[in-house]
Design an enzyme around this catalytic site. Sequence first.
Site, PDB file in Angstrom:
ATOM      1  N   SER A  14       1.142  -1.187   9.173  1.00 51.62           N
ATOM      2  CA  SER A  14       1.312  -1.934   7.925  1.00 51.62           C
ATOM      3  C   SER A  14       0.222  -2.983   7.724  1.00 51.62           C
ATOM      4  CB  SER A  14       2.672  -2.630   7.922  1.00 51.62           C
ATOM      5  OG  SER A  14       2.773  -3.441   6.783  1.00 51.62           O
ATOM      6  N   SER A  16       0.708  -5.291   5.418  1.00 52.24           N
ATOM      7  CA  SER A  16       1.392  -6.421   4.773  1.00 52.24           C
ATOM      8  C   SER A  16       1.215  -7.745   5.523  1.00 52.24           C
ATOM      9  CB  SER A  16       2.876  -6.099   4.572  1.00 52.24           C
ATOM     10  OG  SER A  16       2.985  -5.059   3.628  1.00 52.24           O
ATOM     11  N   THR A  61      10.099  -1.225   3.757  1.00 53.79           N
ATOM     12  CA  THR A  61       9.319  -0.032   3.445  1.00 53.79           C
ATOM     13  C   THR A  61       9.999   1.215   3.995  1.00 53.79           C
ATOM     14  OG1 THR A  61       7.094   0.892   3.437  1.00 53.79           O
ATOM     15  CG2 THR A  61       7.708  -0.342   5.413  1.00 53.79           C
ATOM     16  N   LYS A  65      14.125   1.807   1.836  1.00 58.30           N
ATOM     17  CA  LYS A  65      14.206   1.144   0.527  1.00 58.30           C
ATOM     18  C   LYS A  65      15.543   1.388  -0.181  1.00 58.30           C
ATOM     19  CE  LYS A  65       9.266   0.878  -0.342  1.00 58.30           C
ATOM     20  NZ  LYS A  65       8.153   1.121  -1.259  1.00 58.30           N
ATOM     21  N   ASN A  86      12.302  -3.222  -2.345  1.00 57.13           N
ATOM     22  CA  ASN A  86      11.234  -3.456  -1.359  1.00 57.13           C
ATOM     23  C   ASN A  86      11.135  -4.927  -0.981  1.00 57.13           C
ATOM     24  OD1 ASN A  86       9.946  -4.620  -3.557  1.00 57.13           O
ATOM     25  ND2 ASN A  86       7.938  -3.854  -2.969  1.00 57.13           N
ATOM     26  N   GLY A 127       5.544  14.349  -8.424  1.00 57.25           N
ATOM     27  CA  GLY A 127       6.538  13.899  -7.452  1.00 57.25           C
ATOM     28  C   GLY A 127       7.733  13.270  -8.141  1.00 57.25           C
ATOM     29  N   ALA A 128       8.881  13.347  -7.480  1.00 57.68           N
ATOM     30  CA  ALA A 128      10.098  12.784  -8.074  1.00 57.68           C
ATOM     31  C   ALA A 128      10.963  12.132  -6.996  1.00 57.68           C
ATOM     32  CB  ALA A 128      10.874  13.884  -8.804  1.00 57.68           C
ATOM     33  N   ALA A 131       9.391   6.882  -4.236  1.00 55.83           N
ATOM     34  CA  ALA A 131       8.210   6.122  -4.674  1.00 55.83           C
ATOM     35  C   ALA A 131       8.070   6.204  -6.189  1.00 55.83           C
ATOM     36  CB  ALA A 131       6.962   6.657  -3.986  1.00 55.83           C
ATOM     37  N   ARG A 152       7.804  19.745  -7.046  1.00 53.10           N
ATOM     38  CA  ARG A 152       7.982  21.027  -6.349  1.00 53.10           C
ATOM     39  C   ARG A 152       9.440  21.482  -6.482  1.00 53.10           C
ATOM     40  NH1 ARG A 152       6.333  20.398  -0.186  1.00 53.10           N
ATOM     41  NH2 ARG A 152       8.180  19.081  -0.282  1.00 53.10           N
TER      42      ARG A 152
END
Length: 281
Positions: A14, A16, A61, A65, A86, A127-128, A131, A152
């Site tokens: 990370s 962060s 993260t 989440k 987050n 993407g679904a 994120a 997909r």
Amino acid sequence: MELYAVVGNPIEHSLSPRIHQLFAEETDQAIQYEAKLLDIDRFNEQVKELQLSGYKGINVTVPFKHQAWELADRLSPRARDAGAVNTLIFQPDGQIAGDNTDGIGLSRDLIINHQVLIEHRKILILGAGGAVRGIIGPLLSKKPELLTVANRTVDKAVKLAEDFKHVWDISPCAYEDLGYEKYDLIINGTSAGLENEIPPVPDSVLGINSVCYDLMYDAHKPTVFVEWALNRGALRAYDGLGMLVEQAAESFYVWRGLRPETGPVIELLRQDASSHSSIIT
Ligand code: ATR
């Protein structure tokens, strides 16, 4: 010295802690920010331990989440819509508040750092998963002309469109249904890059003015999606390092009431020899 942390599994790569340390120096705040590896099956318990030991807040993260969203006693509207949290704020009354700064992080990086327009533009999201759910609300609030979500597993795109039906008419589809429409902005929200892959999107979605954005980043070299976009003639292509810094800045603001400057931090991370690759948050 007030304590903050980012929690995840894995967490060792990370960025962060580095980002928040730079923010703290810039704004003269006495905070300590660490990365903490949590056990996959003890999220709630370990978060409460951090709360009891005096932490003021944590970033959350992958893969926690959604659990953070469930754990929070109350949610900001943007976290409620995203179905993911987050940022947790440990409040003086013992309550845990949940927020989501990912979407605003993306829209600031796009609009302010890269001058990408969203209003009246055609946007394609690949993407679904979690994120993507985190970024959709703030993108829709900028009123695009069209928002298509390709995935997909088509059912997941259809479900996502249903969940946001009260806000906007999102068009869900499969990758093989794409190719007839050109998009102004194409956002890769899949995790395909973790396996060095790109989703099976036809080149014909790209027009001469298309901008591409990968939610993943690599501080050292272009991601596979950024490379694909540039090789296929996209006007511009960006990775998600700027989004990472912007979402961190928004979390810092939520906790500390101060908004750090992000540009110098993004610059520094690109130069930072100790930066790590291909991870989210
Ligand atoms: P995250 O929280 O990172 O979004 P996720 O919820 O597991 O993680 O979602 C991962 C997304 O990446 C999904 O949209 C997934 O597609 P499926 O729903 O069909 O699984 C997508 N994805 C992962 N690997 C992919 C690949 N190789 N090609 C295309 N899509 C991929």
